[in-house]
Motif scaffolding. Sequence first.
Motif, PDB file in Angstrom:
ATOM      1  N   VAL A 166       0.853  -1.192   0.000  1.00 38.70           N
ATOM      2  CA  VAL A 166       0.000   0.000   0.000  1.00 38.70           C
ATOM      3  C   VAL A 166       0.884   1.235   0.000  1.00 38.70           C
ATOM      4  N   GLY A 167       0.699   2.083  -1.003  1.00 39.65           N
ATOM      5  CA  GLY A 167       1.508   3.288  -1.097  1.00 39.65           C
ATOM      6  C   GLY A 167       0.780   4.548  -0.702  1.00 39.65           C
ATOM      7  N   GLN A 218       7.064   8.561   1.727  1.00 37.36           N
ATOM      8  CA  GLN A 218       8.031   9.446   1.051  1.00 37.36           C
ATOM      9  C   GLN A 218       8.706   8.712  -0.103  1.00 37.36           C
ATOM     10  N   SER A 219       8.960   7.420   0.079  1.00 32.68           N
ATOM     11  CA  SER A 219       9.606   6.648  -0.985  1.00 32.68           C
ATOM     12  C   SER A 219       8.716   6.554  -2.223  1.00 32.68           C
ATOM     13  N   VAL A 220       7.412   6.462  -2.015  1.00 33.42           N
ATOM     14  CA  VAL A 220       6.470   6.404  -3.145  1.00 33.42           C
ATOM     15  C   VAL A 220       6.412   7.757  -3.842  1.00 33.42           C
ATOM     16  N   GLY A 226       8.251  13.104  -7.031  1.00 31.95           N
ATOM     17  CA  GLY A 226       8.057  14.126  -6.011  1.00 31.95           C
ATOM     18  C   GLY A 226       6.895  15.052  -6.322  1.00 31.95           C
ATOM     19  N   PHE A 227       6.770  16.095  -5.536  1.00 30.33           N
ATOM     20  CA  PHE A 227       5.685  17.054  -5.744  1.00 30.33           C
ATOM     21  C   PHE A 227       5.805  17.761  -7.094  1.00 30.33           C
ATOM     22  N   LYS A 228       6.993  17.807  -7.628  1.00 27.66           N
ATOM     23  CA  LYS A 228       7.199  18.440  -8.930  1.00 27.66           C
ATOM     24  C   LYS A 228       6.338  17.798 -10.009  1.00 27.66           C
ATOM     25  N   SER A 229       6.068  16.483  -9.867  1.00 30.25           N
ATOM     26  CA  SER A 229       5.319  15.768 -10.894  1.00 30.25           C
ATOM     27  C   SER A 229       3.862  16.213 -10.982  1.00 30.25           C
ATOM     28  N   VAL A 230       3.331  16.830  -9.914  1.00 26.22           N
ATOM     29  CA  VAL A 230       1.927  17.270  -9.928  1.00 26.22           C
ATOM     30  C   VAL A 230       1.807  18.778  -9.754  1.00 26.22           C
ATOM     31  N   ALA A 231       2.919  19.496  -9.884  1.00 28.13           N
ATOM     32  CA  ALA A 231       2.958  20.921  -9.546  1.00 28.13           C
ATOM     33  C   ALA A 231       2.174  21.808 -10.502  1.00 28.13           C
ATOM     34  N   ASN A 232       1.803  21.280 -11.663  1.00 26.17           N
ATOM     35  CA  ASN A 232       1.049  22.090 -12.625  1.00 26.17           C
ATOM     36  C   ASN A 232      -0.376  21.590 -12.846  1.00 26.17           C
ATOM     37  N   TYR A 249       1.615   0.577  -6.911  1.00 23.93           N
ATOM     38  CA  TYR A 249       1.281   0.620  -5.490  1.00 23.93           C
ATOM     39  C   TYR A 249      -0.235   0.594  -5.303  1.00 23.93           C
ATOM     40  N   GLN A 250      -0.672   0.032  -4.190  1.00 28.74           N
ATOM     41  CA  GLN A 250      -2.097   0.028  -3.878  1.00 28.74           C
ATOM     42  C   GLN A 250      -2.514   1.374  -3.296  1.00 28.74           C
TER      43      GLN A 250
END
Length: 386
Positions: A166-167, A218-220, A226-232, A249-250
């Motif tokens: 579970v992530g 945090q590893s997931v 990281g947050f950069k991937s959803v920042a826009n 991940y679940q």
Amino acid sequence: MLSVFHLADSDYVRLLPLLFCGVAIFYYCLGIYSAIDFLSQPKQITPEFHPPVSILKPLCGLDNNTYENLASFCRQDYPDYQVIFGVQDPLDPVVAVVKQIIYDFPAIKTCLVISDRTIGTNLKISNLANAQAKAIHPLLLISDSDIHVGSDYLMTVVQPLRDPSVGVVTCMYRSVAQGWVADFEALGISTELAPTTLVSRKLAGMNFGIGATIVIRQSVLEAIGGFKSVANYLHDDFHLGRMPSDAGYQVVLSHYVVDHQLDTQGFVELIQHQTRWNRGIRVCQPWGYVGQIFTFGTVASLLGLLTLQASKLGWLVLGITWLFRLTLAWMVGVKVLKDPVVKKLFWLVPLSDLLRFVLWCYGLVGDRVKWRGRTLKLTREGQLIT
């Protein structure tokens, strides 16, 4: 009066609303089943499982009951956690509230991060990224600023993470409304949005997050960029669940239901809220959004009554459709969410459905959204452009 068979021979279009009613009734039955299934799942708490958690609270301005909302996260019956508040503007009035909370809870590890560093057009995500720099624990809990929780919240929501596969863990919410317009909007959230969450969970499993609560390793988070991937992205919470799910991940929907403070001031603000959500969902799940047309049984039954010239068949179909619709609303709003607004305004569910249909149609077009005083443009991928 024309018979059903005569209608089928002479004018198929007049029976089309009945087809939509049939599909909607099937969806309502699926929603009721999904709610029963959700309620039947075990709610086991293992007191020995309490991994340390860093709670990130992105802030911008004051919400209704800001102090109590934020303070509720400092009243957890949990052995080891920290609360990090992130804000961009040092002159933001919420800063004084946070400083008071830090003073009032000296035994809790709290921290205020003030930074105007931005990593994308979604300023909430920039706040989270800035706050993460102070996080000292391997688990992050992200929750919007207008959420209020009980003291058992943290112990409950971490439990699914006993399974290393579970992530992400996420939660549904019920709205604590201020004013009759907010009540009406809250009714729609609990009886329209929540059922789709439960149906999605049952059919495909959870593969998205809900901003009321996202617990993520945090590893997931690092694995998805990281947050950069959803920042826009507008619906960052959706993607904070979708991306880990795509990575294997679940994602688990917790049984804990949080309280969301809703103080919609008028119908203009209600329309802005709903338009932002609808257009965001449309770009995140275009086929799912279009498919919502088959869930508008209330509208289809009224059209059927009209096309069948208020015949006995038309009234029968309307009665059956509304019975299943109201049963779904009660099962999810009252039994699952325990929402007092749904209990109070249950009789207004059909009217809420009609407004939702109008706003759904409006959400099919346009690419502008209003959010925290900013007007932004949505790309086809769901990203925000200033």
